[in-house]
Design an enzyme around this catalytic site. Structure first.
Site, PDB file in Angstrom:
ATOM      1  N   ARG A 191       0.858  -1.180   0.000  1.00 29.56           N
ATOM      2  CA  ARG A 191       0.000   0.000   0.000  1.00 29.56           C
ATOM      3  C   ARG A 191       0.896   1.232   0.000  1.00 29.56           C
ATOM      4  O   ARG A 191       1.926   1.279   0.686  1.00 29.56           O
ATOM      5  CB  ARG A 191      -0.913   0.024   1.228  1.00 29.56           C
ATOM      6  CG  ARG A 191      -1.988  -1.069   1.240  1.00 29.56           C
ATOM      7  CD  ARG A 191      -3.050  -0.821   0.182  1.00 29.56           C
ATOM      8  NE  ARG A 191      -4.144  -1.775   0.252  1.00 29.56           N
ATOM      9  CZ  ARG A 191      -4.199  -2.924  -0.424  1.00 29.56           C
ATOM     10  NH1 ARG A 191      -3.185  -3.260  -1.213  1.00 29.56           N
ATOM     11  NH2 ARG A 191      -5.250  -3.725  -0.307  1.00 29.56           N
ATOM     12  N   GLU A 221      -2.879   7.535  -4.832  1.00 28.95           N
ATOM     13  CA  GLU A 221      -2.977   6.716  -6.025  1.00 28.95           C
ATOM     14  C   GLU A 221      -4.258   7.129  -6.755  1.00 28.95           C
ATOM     15  O   GLU A 221      -5.354   6.922  -6.238  1.00 28.95           O
ATOM     16  CB  GLU A 221      -3.041   5.229  -5.648  1.00 28.95           C
ATOM     17  CG  GLU A 221      -2.857   4.287  -6.808  1.00 28.95           C
ATOM     18  CD  GLU A 221      -2.748   2.833  -6.336  1.00 28.95           C
ATOM     19  OE1 GLU A 221      -1.613   2.394  -6.047  1.00 28.95           O
ATOM     20  OE2 GLU A 221      -3.800   2.177  -6.250  1.00 28.95           O
ATOM     21  N   HIS A 238      -0.391  -0.255 -10.396  1.00 33.23           N
ATOM     22  CA  HIS A 238      -1.054  -1.268  -9.557  1.00 33.23           C
ATOM     23  C   HIS A 238      -1.370  -2.524 -10.376  1.00 33.23           C
ATOM     24  O   HIS A 238      -2.505  -3.028 -10.356  1.00 33.23           O
ATOM     25  CB  HIS A 238      -2.329  -0.687  -8.941  1.00 33.23           C
ATOM     26  CG  HIS A 238      -2.672  -1.287  -7.611  1.00 33.23           C
ATOM     27  ND1 HIS A 238      -3.227  -0.584  -6.579  1.00 33.23           N
ATOM     28  CD2 HIS A 238      -2.537  -2.556  -7.141  1.00 33.23           C
ATOM     29  CE1 HIS A 238      -3.433  -1.360  -5.537  1.00 33.23           C
ATOM     30  NE2 HIS A 238      -3.007  -2.575  -5.848  1.00 33.23           N
TER      31      HIS A 238
END
Length: 357
Positions: A268, A296, A315
């Protein structure tokens, strides 16, 4: 810091449906984004799930208050969830009086499973073990590429378009007898350690829930986080997003990384202080592989897009494309177990959420 660990199958193994008479097919409703449902359909995963569940692949719930889904939700015994599932609030659950199980064909359930689910006694399963496999594969690939300094060498070759002295250029690099630090003995962290065994690495691991004996069984050495950071040529983060892990790699800890070290983050973005990381990267002292960031998506002007010592990906380490089928296999096997009256193989409980991603 670690995720609740259940031994994941090897990458070549898939969960098997329990042999015996064909079980009943519980009435199941899909709850996820349209994009996710269409991706599952493209990979043939919906057909697989239809073999074990009584579901209408064209009925998709993206809003539990949608009147067009009311009749199906009233009859739903199992909710098959994925990315984009709305939160399962008390109000949402009121529309599903027969709901007994939530089977999540993806990783974390924190985005949609609320306390109301546990209060109703609804059982929950997750395919986090399946999603850990591609993340670990991505991580190992980037560890090996980091040792070869792929970004720099490819850029230099593209710019020079001529031979350049390899031995001086790669002095101090390579993958022989390097130290790799794994932060978090999660499903992914453990799989990374397993995949690193054939290589000539020394593997360190830090996890407050892992003792020396447990680390040795994995093939690693348990050390403190600061020691791991100081000693490792590559540090890979596999810890969950928790209050105590916020900015665990802050300016001070990033400063402990040796010159030339690579930081890999597939966990994360909030685990790393972005501004502090940019400062260290801008100096050219360290390198980074970032599949997740905070925020993000990054703002368009972020230096992380253009720094030559950063590999920035959107991602993609987790399940994509055909890998969605693996998570669907896990979900189908769990629905089959439920239909036979067996406990889930990959259950999730409220006590797990304090230690998982």
């Amino acid at each position: 810091m670690t995720e609740r660990h259940t031994t994941a199958p090897a990458a070549t193994e898939l969960p098997r449906l329990t042999p015996g008479p064909r079980p009943r097919r519980p009435h199941t409703v899909l709850a996820m984004s349209l994009e996710t449902r269409d991706a599952l359909r493209e990979e043939g995963a919906i057909d697989l799930l239809s073999e074990t569940a009584d579901l209408d692949p064209d009925l998709l719930v993206t809003d539990f208050a949608d009147p067009s889904a009311a009749e199906a939700l009233t009859r739903a015994e199992v909710l098959l969830t994925h990315w984009g599932c709305p939160p399962l609030t008390e109000r949402a659950l009121a529309a599903m009086p027969r709901l007994r199980a939530v089977v999540h064909a993806a990783g974390s359930v924190k985005h949609h499973v609320t306390d109301a689910v546990w209060a109703r006694g609804i059982t929950v399963s997750s395919a986090a073990a399946a999603n850990a496999l591609p993340v670990a594969e991505y991580t190992v690939a980037t560890i090996l590429l980091a040792g070869k300094r792929i970004l720099e060498s490819a850029r230099a070759y593209r710019e020079q378009r001529a031979a350049y002295p390899l031995l001086p250029y790669f002095a101090g690099h390579g993958n022989y007898r390097r130290v790799v630090g794994i932060v978090g003995a999660s499903r992914t962290g453990r799989r990374v350690i397993e995949l690193l065994r054939p290589f000539d690495f020394t593997v360190l691991v830090h996890d407050p829930y892992l003792d020396d004996a447990g680390a040795a069984l994995l093939g690693a050495r348990s050390v403190g986080l600061d020691e791991l950071t100081r000693r490792s040529h590559v540090v890979s983060i596999h810890a969950p997003q928790l209050p105590e892990t916020h900015h665990m790699f802050d300016a001070r800890r990033l400063g402990l990384l040796p010159d030339g070290a690579t930081l890999i983050n597939t966990a994360r973005g909030s685990l790393v202080d972005t501004e502090a990381l940019i400062t260290h990267l801008t100096s050219g002292r360290i390198h980074a592989v970032l599949d997740v960031t905070d925020p993000e998506v990054l703002p368009a002007e972020s230096p992380l897009y253009r720094l030559p010592n950063v590999l920035l990906t959107p991602h993609i380490a987790g399940s994509l494309g055909s890998e969605l089928g693996r998570m669907a296999d896990y979900a189908a096997a769990e629905i089959s177990r439920y239909a036979r009256g067996l406990p889930f193989a990959h259950s999730v409980g409220p006590q797990d959420l304090a230690r998982t991603a």
